[in-house]
Design an enzyme around this catalytic site. Structure first.
Site, short mmCIF file in Angstrom:
data_model
loop_
_atom_site.label_atom_id
_atom_site.label_comp_id
_atom_site.label_asym_id
_atom_site.label_seq_id
_atom_site.Cartn_x
_atom_site.Cartn_y
_atom_site.Cartn_z
N HIS A 1 -5.50 26.07 26.84
CA HIS A 1 -4.25 25.49 27.59
C HIS A 1 -4.80 25.60 29.02
O HIS A 1 -4.25 24.65 30.00
CB HIS A 1 -2.98 26.40 27.30
CG HIS A 1 -1.77 25.97 28.12
ND1 HIS A 1 -1.47 24.52 28.27
CD2 HIS A 1 -0.91 26.53 28.79
CE1 HIS A 1 -0.19 24.35 28.95
NE2 HIS A 1 -0.02 25.57 29.32
N ASP B 1 1.07 22.24 32.77
CA ASP B 1 2.01 22.95 32.02
C ASP B 1 3.26 22.52 32.83
O ASP B 1 3.69 21.41 32.94
CB ASP B 1 1.60 24.37 32.24
CG ASP B 1 2.62 25.47 31.46
OD1 ASP B 1 2.36 25.38 30.30
OD2 ASP B 1 3.59 25.94 32.23
N ASP C 1 -7.76 22.98 23.12
CA ASP C 1 -6.41 23.21 23.35
C ASP C 1 -5.68 23.31 22.13
O ASP C 1 -5.37 22.11 21.60
CB ASP C 1 -5.78 22.34 24.47
CG ASP C 1 -4.36 22.66 24.75
OD1 ASP C 1 -3.64 23.61 24.16
OD2 ASP C 1 -3.97 22.32 26.00
#
Lengths: 309, 131
Positions: A282, A115, A253
């Protein structure tokens, strides 16, 4: 207060046995863990998580004889949480990380990014290549165009962090750490049972959640975005690097989908290993933490055998 | 959801302003800043007085606009509930009011932002005022 809240969570101390450390970096107090010995592996989280995300990734790395350093980004976890949005910038967070690495004098470093740990960690790596041995990327991005079609949509992404709506939903109601992460794992029952409380506990009040709606506002959606130039630089630097790289992605994802994002990293870094697909959306570390730890350990062992620097 | 109306400066006697929501970056999407400038004539009155609205609970709210050097005005916004001076907030009522105020803002900002999108987002994230 936060540390006490964590200690009161049933089973927390079994899952997170690592000693807390603090260091002043770039003017802020950064919390981190630093375990083991050997070539260091830096595990970088993103929004809205903290080092706890890596709890299952750490043991296989320690068992493989690595030193593992896991900082909490300023504004998250057990690190200091600035009270004003203007305290946060992408460059500032890169500088925070650089401060930590230099003060710990980490070298032969493997930078593991997830991320917002991607834009920050990869930018650190590109500006300090003499300290970095290898890269690992997971569910992140490193280019100036919108990271995913999802991020251009009004519902639910752009309206979630719109002016006033962001502070209400993410500040008053903590929706990203509560519902957002829950919706972005595969085994939701396990997540609720084993992890949800540890993410809630470190964002207990409105002011502590500021970065959860500030980071989304730093995602470039067009060429007027604040971070446009930094992402353009990052993409150009990555295209030149020869650092050994491992790509790990969540098979499920849907936001940073592997077919688009892992493939783009592979195009940018054609020498990279992978992508290795694991069970996960994610927040893939929640579903496949041990497997990710083993994949990174095996990748580093191969580098050792090849005499990689 | 749009039962929020602009009102004149309410009587302040016996009340206090209680901070309930802050926005440091009102112009993140410039159309939001434009809505407040238009609604409260801010290009003319600037920082001279807050804007005031009344929300569904009957409470009045002061909208205090923030200026920041080098940025278009207003750059930020603080929302204060105007409550009895010595009484604690009814947080649940304030939360519903804020949700209504957000609907009023989104409706005023206009397309492509819609109240339906806001409500769907509230339902997705299980906001009590939205379900």
């Amino acid at each position: 207060m936060t540390a006490n809240s964590l200690a009161n969570i049933e089973g927390f101390q079994d899952k997170w046995r690592f000693a807390s450390r603090d260091m002043r970096v770039n003017g802020w107090r950064m919390h981190y863990v630093d375990e083991g010995a050997g070539d260091p592996v830096l595990l970088l989280h993103g929004n809205p998580t903290w080092g706890f995300l890596y709890r299952d990734v750490i043991p296989p790395l320690l068992e493989a004889g690595r030193r593992v350093v896991v900082p909490d980004m300023i504004g998250f976890g057990l690190s200091e949480k600035p009270a004003r949005e203007q305290a946060h910038s992408l460059d500032g967070h890169i500088a925070n990380l650089t401060g930590l690495v230099r003060q710990l004098d980490l070298r032969r470093l493997t930078v593991v990014c997830h991320d917002w740990g991607g834009p920050t960690g990869l930018s650190f790596a590109m500006s300090n290549p003499e300290r970095v041995r290898a890269l690992v990327v997971m569910s992140t991005w490193a280019w100036p165009t919108p990271p995913a079609e999802f991020h251009t949509r009004l519902f639910p992404w752009r309206i979630m962090h719109a002016p006033l709506v962001g502070p209400y939903l993410l500040g008053r109601h903590n929706v990203l750490a509560r519902r957002g992460v829950y919706l972005s794992v595969v085994d939701r029952d396990k997540f609720r049972r084993e992890a949800q409380a540890a993410y809630d506990a470190v964002l207990p009040d409105y002011e502590t959640r500021l970065l959860t709606w500030t980071w989304p506002r730093w995602i470039p959606l067009d060429d007027t975005a604040r971070a446009q130039a930094r992402f353009a630089w990052l993409e150009a630097e990555l295209a030149k690097t020869r650092l050994p790289t491992l790509i790990i992605w969540g098979r499920e994802d849907e936001v940073f989908d592997a077919a688009t994002f892992a493939a783009r990293f592979k195009q940018l870094l054609p020498h990279a290993e992978g992508p290795h697909l694991v069970t996960g959306r994610h927040f893939l570390q929640e579903d496949s933490g041990h497997e990710i730890g083993r994949l990174i350990s095996a990748f580093l062992a191969r580098l050792d055998q090849q005499g990689g620097t | 959801m749009t039962d929020t109306v602009v009102i004149a400066n309410p009587e302040a006697g016996g009340t206090r302003r209680s901070l309930v929501l802050t926005e440091d970056r009102l112009g993140h999407y410039p159309e939001f800043r434009a809505f407040f400038a238009r609604t409260f004539d801010l290009d003319r009155i600037a920082l001279s007085e807050p804007g005031f609205v009344r929300a569904p609970s009957g409470l009045a709210y002061a909208l205090v606009f923030i200026g920041r050097s080098g940025e278009p005005f207003p750059s930020g916004l603080e929302i204060y509930a105007i409550v009895d001076a010595l009484e604690p907030l009814d947080d649940a009522a304030v939360d519903k009011d804020l949700w209504a105020i957000l609907g009023w803002v989104i409706g005023g900002v206009g397309a492509p932002w819609t109240i339906e999108t806001l409500q769907a987002t509230g339902r997705l994230y299980r906001i009590p005022a939205a379900v």
